[in-house]
Write a protein that holds these residues in place. Structure first.
Motif, mmCIF file in Angstrom:
data_model
loop_
_atom_site.group_PDB
_atom_site.id
_atom_site.type_symbol
_atom_site.label_atom_id
_atom_site.label_comp_id
_atom_site.label_asym_id
_atom_site.label_seq_id
_atom_site.Cartn_x
_atom_site.Cartn_y
_atom_site.Cartn_z
ATOM 1 N N VAL A 48 28.714 26.266 44.435
ATOM 2 C CA VAL A 48 29.262 26.566 43.115
ATOM 3 C C VAL A 48 28.929 25.405 42.181
ATOM 4 O O VAL A 48 29.497 24.312 42.297
ATOM 5 C CB VAL A 48 30.789 26.786 43.175
ATOM 6 C CG1 VAL A 48 31.317 27.183 41.803
ATOM 7 C CG2 VAL A 48 31.139 27.846 44.214
ATOM 8 N N LEU A 49 28.000 25.646 41.257
ATOM 9 C CA LEU A 49 27.560 24.609 40.315
ATOM 10 C C LEU A 49 28.416 24.678 39.055
ATOM 11 O O LEU A 49 28.554 25.738 38.429
ATOM 12 C CB LEU A 49 26.089 24.815 39.955
ATOM 13 C CG LEU A 49 25.112 24.579 41.106
ATOM 14 C CD1 LEU A 49 23.841 25.360 40.917
ATOM 15 C CD2 LEU A 49 24.805 23.095 41.218
ATOM 16 N N LEU A 50 28.982 23.547 38.686
ATOM 17 C CA LEU A 50 29.848 23.469 37.517
ATOM 18 C C LEU A 50 29.017 23.046 36.313
ATOM 19 O O LEU A 50 28.538 21.913 36.229
ATOM 20 C CB LEU A 50 30.969 22.456 37.773
ATOM 21 C CG LEU A 50 31.734 22.654 39.096
ATOM 22 C CD1 LEU A 50 32.712 21.520 39.326
ATOM 23 C CD2 LEU A 50 32.434 24.000 39.097
ATOM 24 N N LYS A 51 28.810 23.945 35.382
ATOM 25 C CA LYS A 51 27.916 23.688 34.250
ATOM 26 C C LYS A 51 28.361 22.503 33.400
ATOM 27 O O LYS A 51 27.537 21.747 32.890
ATOM 28 C CB LYS A 51 27.810 24.941 33.379
ATOM 29 C CG LYS A 51 27.034 26.085 34.007
ATOM 30 C CD LYS A 51 26.903 27.249 33.029
ATOM 31 C CE LYS A 51 26.087 28.379 33.614
ATOM 32 N NZ LYS A 51 25.977 29.514 32.653
ATOM 33 N N GLU A 52 29.674 22.352 33.243
ATOM 34 C CA GLU A 52 30.159 21.278 32.367
ATOM 35 C C GLU A 52 29.866 19.890 32.933
ATOM 36 O O GLU A 52 29.844 18.903 32.194
ATOM 37 C CB GLU A 52 31.658 21.423 32.088
ATOM 38 C CG GLU A 52 32.573 21.156 33.282
ATOM 39 C CD GLU A 52 32.832 22.393 34.112
ATOM 40 O OE1 GLU A 52 33.781 22.369 34.933
ATOM 41 O OE2 GLU A 52 32.101 23.382 33.944
ATOM 42 N N LYS A 53 29.622 19.801 34.236
ATOM 43 C CA LYS A 53 29.324 18.510 34.855
ATOM 44 C C LYS A 53 27.824 18.235 34.956
ATOM 45 O O LYS A 53 27.421 17.112 35.241
ATOM 46 C CB LYS A 53 29.947 18.430 36.251
ATOM 47 C CG LYS A 53 31.462 18.378 36.240
ATOM 48 C CD LYS A 53 32.012 18.071 37.619
ATOM 49 C CE LYS A 53 33.528 17.915 37.569
ATOM 50 N NZ LYS A 53 34.084 17.560 38.900
ATOM 51 N N ALA A 54 27.020 19.251 34.763
ATOM 52 C CA ALA A 54 25.579 19.121 34.955
ATOM 53 C C ALA A 54 24.882 18.722 33.657
ATOM 54 O O ALA A 54 25.310 19.092 32.560
ATOM 55 C CB ALA A 54 25.004 20.428 35.472
ATOM 56 N N GLU A 55 23.787 17.972 33.807
ATOM 57 C CA GLU A 55 22.983 17.597 32.656
ATOM 58 C C GLU A 55 22.185 18.799 32.162
ATOM 59 O O GLU A 55 21.838 19.702 32.934
ATOM 60 C CB GLU A 55 22.037 16.456 33.030
ATOM 61 C CG GLU A 55 22.760 15.181 33.441
ATOM 62 C CD GLU A 55 21.808 14.113 33.930
ATOM 63 O OE1 GLU A 55 20.581 14.374 33.917
ATOM 64 O OE2 GLU A 55 22.280 13.047 34.341
ATOM 65 N N THR A 56 21.884 18.780 30.867
ATOM 66 C CA THR A 56 21.156 19.901 30.264
ATOM 67 C C THR A 56 19.812 20.133 30.930
ATOM 68 O O THR A 56 19.429 21.274 31.202
ATOM 69 C CB THR A 56 20.949 19.645 28.761
ATOM 70 O OG1 THR A 56 22.227 19.482 28.125
ATOM 71 C CG2 THR A 56 20.206 20.803 28.109
ATOM 72 N N GLU A 57 19.080 19.045 31.243
ATOM 73 C CA GLU A 57 17.767 19.185 31.860
ATOM 74 C C GLU A 57 17.875 19.844 33.235
ATOM 75 O O GLU A 57 17.025 20.657 33.615
ATOM 76 C CB GLU A 57 17.076 17.821 31.999
ATOM 77 C CG GLU A 57 15.648 17.929 32.521
ATOM 78 C CD GLU A 57 14.966 16.587 32.661
ATOM 79 O OE1 GLU A 57 13.741 16.520 32.479
ATOM 80 O OE2 GLU A 57 15.667 15.592 32.965
ATOM 81 N N PHE A 58 18.931 19.521 33.955
ATOM 82 C CA PHE A 58 19.132 20.134 35.263
ATOM 83 C C PHE A 58 19.334 21.640 35.120
ATOM 84 O O PHE A 58 18.750 22.440 35.864
ATOM 85 C CB PHE A 58 20.351 19.509 35.950
ATOM 86 C CG PHE A 58 20.758 20.209 37.217
ATOM 87 C CD1 PHE A 58 20.085 19.990 38.399
ATOM 88 C CD2 PHE A 58 21.817 21.112 37.211
ATOM 89 C CE1 PHE A 58 20.448 20.650 39.569
ATOM 90 C CE2 PHE A 58 22.194 21.771 38.375
ATOM 91 C CZ PHE A 58 21.500 21.541 39.549
ATOM 92 N N LEU A 59 20.149 22.050 34.152
ATOM 93 C CA LEU A 59 20.465 23.468 33.976
ATOM 94 C C LEU A 59 19.288 24.260 33.422
ATOM 95 O O LEU A 59 19.107 25.431 33.766
ATOM 96 C CB LEU A 59 21.670 23.622 33.047
ATOM 97 C CG LEU A 59 23.014 23.119 33.585
ATOM 98 C CD1 LEU A 59 24.068 23.179 32.494
ATOM 99 C CD2 LEU A 59 23.458 23.943 34.791
ATOM 100 N N THR A 60 18.503 23.642 32.555
ATOM 101 C CA THR A 60 17.432 24.382 31.881
ATOM 102 C C THR A 60 16.091 24.300 32.598
ATOM 103 O O THR A 60 15.250 25.181 32.426
ATOM 104 C CB THR A 60 17.247 23.867 30.446
ATOM 105 O OG1 THR A 60 16.919 22.461 30.478
ATOM 106 C CG2 THR A 60 18.506 24.082 29.619
ATOM 107 N N LYS A 61 15.892 23.245 33.430
ATOM 108 C CA LYS A 61 14.592 23.067 34.072
ATOM 109 C C LYS A 61 14.670 23.096 35.585
ATOM 110 O O LYS A 61 14.059 23.952 36.234
ATOM 111 C CB LYS A 61 13.971 21.740 33.606
ATOM 112 C CG LYS A 61 12.645 21.403 34.245
ATOM 113 C CD LYS A 61 12.060 20.157 33.573
ATOM 114 C CE LYS A 61 11.520 19.192 34.558
ATOM 115 N NZ LYS A 61 10.961 17.990 33.948
#
Length: 325
Positions: A48-61
Motif C-alpha cells: 500500500v503506497l501512500l501518495k502523500e509520503k511519496a515524492e512527485t518523481e516517484f509517483l509520476t516516473k
C-alpha cells in the motif's frame, strides 16, 4: 497503521475481493500487508503506497515504470505481480506472497550460509537475472533485502522500483542505454556508479550479485559503506578474504573475485553459468535465454566505440524505447 487507515484499506480491498490480513512491514512510502484473495483462495502480499509520503518523481516516473515492467515479467524466481489499484490517496499493488521472508533476515539470524545453500540460492538468483536481462530489463537495486524466500526456501527476486528497459530493439537496430542516475544502496553498487560516470546497468547488476554471494558465504558485506571515500577505495581494491574465511572453497572465492572486479574484466551473466563453482549447483542451463546475451555486458568504453551504443544482443524480445533514466 492507525485503525482508521486500516479500515479504509480493508474497505478498498473488500471491493476487489480481498480480505485484509496481518501486517508484514513498511518502507519509506509503503506499508505491506498480507491479504486473502477470495477468488483464487490464496494469500497474497499487498503493498500500500501512500501518495502523500511519496515524492512527485516517484509517483509520476518510477512507480508507473515499475508496474509496467513488473507486469511483463513471469519467472519462477521472480515475485509475481498480480494487480494494481489506484485511489485518490493510495496505490495498492498485489504481489505473490513470500512466506519465508528476506534472505538478509535469515543471514542476520543464522549467520553465513554453507556453500550448498549459498550455491542453491545464487543459482536461482542467476536464473532469475538471466531472464530479466534477456528481456532487456535491468533491476538496479539488487540486495539481500530484495531477495525473498517462498515456502520451499527458493529465491524470489522482488522490488522493481528502480528497474528500467535498457536494451531495446527498433526494426533492425538494437541498442543498449548507459545509465547516469545513481540507483540502489551504497554497499551494493559498483565503483563506476559511485564515481558518477555513465555505466552499463547490466554490469552493475552483476556486481550487486557478487556482493550478495560474498555476504551469503561470509555473513558480512564485503565493503564498509559508512564512509563513501573509504568505500570506493575498498571497491577498487576488491574484496578481502581472511583466515576467518578458510571454510569457503577456492572456487567460490575465485568466482566472487571475478564478479567484484573492474568493469572491463567483470563477469557477464552467461559467464556465471559456465563457472566451475556454479556448475556444481546448476539445475538447468537456460541456453535459449543466454544465447546472444554477451553483448549486453560490454563496458561503456566499448559501447562508445560502436555507433551510439548500438550492438547486437539477445533474443529480440523487446520493442520500443525507454528514454527516462
Amino acid at each position: 497503521m492507525a485503525n482508521s487507515q486500516a479500515k479504509v484499506v480493508s474497505s478498498i480491498l473488500e471491493r476487489h475481493g480481498y480480505e485484509l490480513g496481518r501486517y508484514l512491514g513498511k518502507g519509506a512510502y509503503a506499508i505491506v500487508w498480507e491479504a486473502y484473495f477470495k477468488k483464487w483462495k490464496t494469500n497474497v502480499a499487498v503493498k500500500v503506497l501512500l501518495k502523500e509520503k511519496a515524492e512527485t518523481e516517484f509517483l509520476t516516473k518510477f512507480l508507473p515504470r515499475e508496474i509496467q515492467v513488473w507486469k511483463s515479467l513471469k519467472h519462477s524466481n521472480l515475485i509475481s505481480f498480480y494487480q494494481s489499484i489506484e485511489t485518490t490517496n493510495r496505490v495498492y499493488i498485489m504481489l505473490e506472497l513470500a512466506p519465508g521472508g528476506e534472505v538478509m533476515d535469515r543471514i542476520r539470524m543464522r549467520g553465513p550460509c554453507d556453500e550448498r545453500l549459498a550455491g542453491k540460492w545464487f543459482e536461482q538468483l542467476c536464473q532469475g537475472m538471466a531472464y530479466i536481462h534477456s528481456r532487456g530489463v535491468v533491476h538496479r537495486d539488487l540486495k539481500l533485502e530484495n531477495l525473498l524466500l517462498d515456502e520451499n526456501e527458493n529465491i524470489k527476486i522482488s522490488d522493481f522500483g528502480f528497474c528500467k528497459v535498457s536494451a531495446t530493439e527498433t526494426g533492425s537496430v538494437r541498442s543498449i542505454q548507459l545509465s547516469e542516475t545513481y540507483c540502489g544502496s551504497y554497499a551494493y553498487v559498483p565503483p563506476e556508479v559511485l564515481q558518477g560516470t555513465p555505466y552499463n546497468p547490466f554490469l552493475s547488476d552483476v556486481w550487486s550479485m557478487g556482493v550478495i554471494l560474498f555476504t551469503m558465504v561470509t555473513g558480512k558485506l564485503p565493503f564498509d559503506d559508512s564512509n563513501l571515500r573509504r568505500l570506493l577505495k575498498q571497491m577498487l581494491r576488491g574484496p578481502i578474504f581472511t583466515n576467518r574465511h578458510r571454510a569457503i572453497s577456492p572456487e567460490c572465492k575465485e568466482l566472487i573475485l571475478k564478479i567484484l572486479s573492474h568493469v572491463t574484466s567483470r563477469c557477464s551473466v552467461p559467464d556465471l553459468f559456465s563457472h566451475h563453482w556454479m556448475l556444481s549447483f546448476l539445475t538447468e542451463r537456460p541456453a535459449e535465454i543466454l544465447s546472444g546475451m554477451d553483448a549486453l555486458y560490454l563496458p561503456p568504453s566499448k559501447l562508445r566505440q560502436q555507433r551510439p551504443s548500438i550492438v547486437s544482443w539477445g533474443m529480440g524480445r523487446n520493442k520500443g524505447r525507454e528514454s527516462a533514466d
